[in-house]
Write an enzyme that holds these catalytic residues in place. Sequence first.
Site, PDB file in Angstrom:
ATOM      1  N   GLU A 178      -1.399   1.164   2.104  1.00 31.84           N
ATOM      2  CA  GLU A 178      -0.336   1.195   3.120  1.00 31.84           C
ATOM      3  C   GLU A 178       0.971   0.580   2.617  1.00 31.84           C
ATOM      4  O   GLU A 178       1.815   0.155   3.405  1.00 31.84           O
ATOM      5  CB  GLU A 178      -0.805   0.550   4.429  1.00 31.84           C
ATOM      6  CG  GLU A 178      -1.946   1.332   5.075  1.00 31.84           C
ATOM      7  CD  GLU A 178      -2.466   0.753   6.376  1.00 31.84           C
ATOM      8  OE1 GLU A 178      -2.232  -0.446   6.633  1.00 31.84           O
ATOM      9  OE2 GLU A 178      -3.111   1.498   7.137  1.00 31.84           O
ATOM     10  N   GLU A 329      -8.153   6.931   6.647  1.00 27.53           N
ATOM     11  CA  GLU A 329      -8.856   5.957   7.492  1.00 27.53           C
ATOM     12  C   GLU A 329      -8.739   6.371   8.953  1.00 27.53           C
ATOM     13  O   GLU A 329      -7.679   6.829   9.387  1.00 27.53           O
ATOM     14  CB  GLU A 329      -8.223   4.568   7.374  1.00 27.53           C
ATOM     15  CG  GLU A 329      -8.258   3.968   6.000  1.00 27.53           C
ATOM     16  CD  GLU A 329      -7.572   2.598   5.963  1.00 27.53           C
ATOM     17  OE1 GLU A 329      -7.280   2.035   7.033  1.00 27.53           O
ATOM     18  OE2 GLU A 329      -7.319   2.123   4.860  1.00 27.53           O
TER      19      GLU A 329
HETATM   20  C1  GLA Z   1      -5.514  -0.591   7.968  1.00 33.82           C
HETATM   21  C2  GLA Z   1      -5.962  -0.976   6.575  1.00 33.82           C
HETATM   22  C3  GLA Z   1      -7.424  -1.228   6.458  1.00 33.82           C
HETATM   23  C4  GLA Z   1      -7.945  -1.977   7.669  1.00 33.82           C
HETATM   24  C5  GLA Z   1      -7.620  -1.182   8.912  1.00 33.82           C
HETATM   25  C6  GLA Z   1      -8.165  -1.810  10.168  1.00 33.82           C
HETATM   26  O1  GLA Z   1      -5.367   0.747   8.144  1.00 33.82           O
HETATM   27  O2  GLA Z   1      -5.585  -0.035   5.594  1.00 33.82           O
HETATM   28  O3  GLA Z   1      -7.649  -1.982   5.286  1.00 33.82           O
HETATM   29  O4  GLA Z   1      -7.355  -3.224   7.725  1.00 33.82           O
HETATM   30  O5  GLA Z   1      -6.231  -1.091   9.037  1.00 33.82           O
HETATM   31  O6  GLA Z   1      -7.912  -1.039  11.300  1.00 33.82           O
END
Ligand code: GLA
Length: 692
Positions: A178, A329
């Site tokens: 991210e 994700e």
């Molecule tokens: C983000 C991060 C993950 C995790 C999720 C939890 O998207 O990339 O590592 O922390 O949030 O929702």
Amino acid sequence: MRLLRLFLCFAVLLCPLFVFAQPAATVPSQIPGHDAVLLGTAWYPEQWPESRWDEDLRLMEAANIKVVRITEFAWSRMEPSEGHYDFEWLDRAIALAAKHHIVSVLGTPTATPPAWLTLKHPEILRVEQDGQRVTHGNRAHASAASVIYRDYCRKIAEQMAARYGKNPNVVGWQIDNEYGYALMSYDDETRGQFRQWLKAKYGTLDNLNARWTTAYWSQTYDDWNEIPIPVGGHNPGLMLEWKHFVTTTWTDYQRNQIDVLRARVEPRQFITGNFMGFFDGFDHYTITEPLTFAAWDDYVGSGHLDAVSNGLSHDLTRGFKRENFWVMETQPGMVNWSKLNNFLNKGEVRVMAWQAVAHGADEVGYWQWRSALNGQEEYHGTLVGADGTPVPLYEEVSQIGREFSAAQEALRGTSPVSDVALLYSYDSHWAIQSQKHTEKYDDIGLLKSYYGALRKLSQSVDVISAKAPLRSYKLVVAPSLNVLPKDVADHLLEYVHDGGHLVLGPRSGMKDEFNGLLPQRQPGYLKDALGGRVEQFYALEKNVPVSGTWGTGEASVWAEQLGSLASDTKVLLSYGKSNGWLDDQAAVVTRSYGKGRITYVAAVLDEKLMAAAAEWMLQDSGVRPVFGAVPEGVEVSRRRSAGKDIFVLINTSQEARSVTLPHKMKLLLGGKDGSIVALGPYGVEVLLDARP
Ligand code: GLA
């Protein structure tokens, strides 16, 4: 010889046929030799004893999970001390996953520099706006601009690439995680780079002073070192350039790792990053440019799926590179970071997975497989519990896995294709955000209201950059194109001239690329083509009545008074009695230009008017729904490739619905073939329409 010549002649003549006979272009986010659509999960083998891995992977395989994303936070495990690498555990983890028919995506671990590194080089830790340096122990704690830090990032990425770049069980790479939420360090190194970057862009301070109109409030700069990092309330030119610099910094940060990966890994291994929908820290059209495809992390947080919002975020992500994407994700039921971390209803996780695929995702990955027994995210949703056995959601995810497998071959090579494009511009978004004029103006909300109305009727909408090619669209709508420099205006004009229909929303065509006012009235360079202009804009205290071709209703939040109309400019909506200035003035106008049409909607319209507006726009542009009528609460999407259309029907409601098919199609998720598809609460069906 003569025969040979004859043969060569034939070959040359037939060549175009061979070219046409090639299979349809491949979709970069589908992995050759693997299922076209994959179910995945984030797995952290470094957090568990090796004796546990096989059981985890067995359970994943049983759920039809085909891909794990690993290592994105495992730096201290891969390089326990400087220059001492330990990859043997990872070799074994990847190999064991492969035994269970699971491939791996490797994350570079640069969101979490290890303690030995931050201890040795505390200067790589970010300095916050208040001057405080962050401490070790969280993530995204390093400065993206730090030359020293980038060197360490390059070295670990290089080691990983050298070791796994040819590993047949590694299918791709995720850079960082991210991208540190685009956080910057307010330190001297970053400040110096910002000034250098400005110097390279503007050449001279005279130029910069002129573009930013620094004569205002005595801001004139005589030395590059006088220019501050803006922290809010600064000159609009400076503020926008800071956003551009942040984009450059993170794009360079990413390139630093892409370069070492590309040099070492086989071309079949993709490189992506996990983005966050409408997160606006940097310009995603720029940062995704060097990636194989885009990916994003799709979380609902509190509450439940808003299919329109979430569909819009999928379409935004697809538009970054105008290609299919991955949902790297998504939440297995609940998160741990929202105000209320409620669990999604039974069936809703499946709806989300299919909505992702319907909008062009070729992988859906759950974060995460199992919570670490300690660490910041103990309460987050998972697929197995603290004891390592499946939680109730595991069965629903297994069903998704079975369904992905059943439909994957049909989905191979397919992508959403739309006649309608919505234009999004980070510059316009940032420009409006920093000078909102009314706190109620929400440019993303307005984008969503256009999207919702257009998507419902057309059943397929692309969301793309204002600079993207437009020729293939029948209708292009730009809800708040505030920053509209000459080159972009020319691009839009060419589209209209060649027969397209361009619709502009309020606040369009007001500013140049330096966030300064254009020396024309809105819509700036498009004013003459429109045959009209904005005489004055008004932030509204209360709603204003509007009426005309699209019916009657109300405008709220923002209204512009259109005037100076050409004789062939048609008024579609006018304001009723309001503040005196707006009374009886034009609120929506339209005009033919070249072979096309340009329309300006000068106010934020209510839902009913927006629906009528969408109907008019689509009809005028000759856009038809991709499928046909569906009942309320059902979302239909289409993915297509040569010779086949795949339709995904999703019942987002908790009541049963039935959908009448326009003609016979094959049901891929087990429903009975027929002319009506029955969808239970949160029901999903995938249809193959193999007509040429
Ligand atoms: C983000 C991060 C993950 C995790 C999720 C939890 O998207 O990339 O590592 O922390 O949030 O929702």
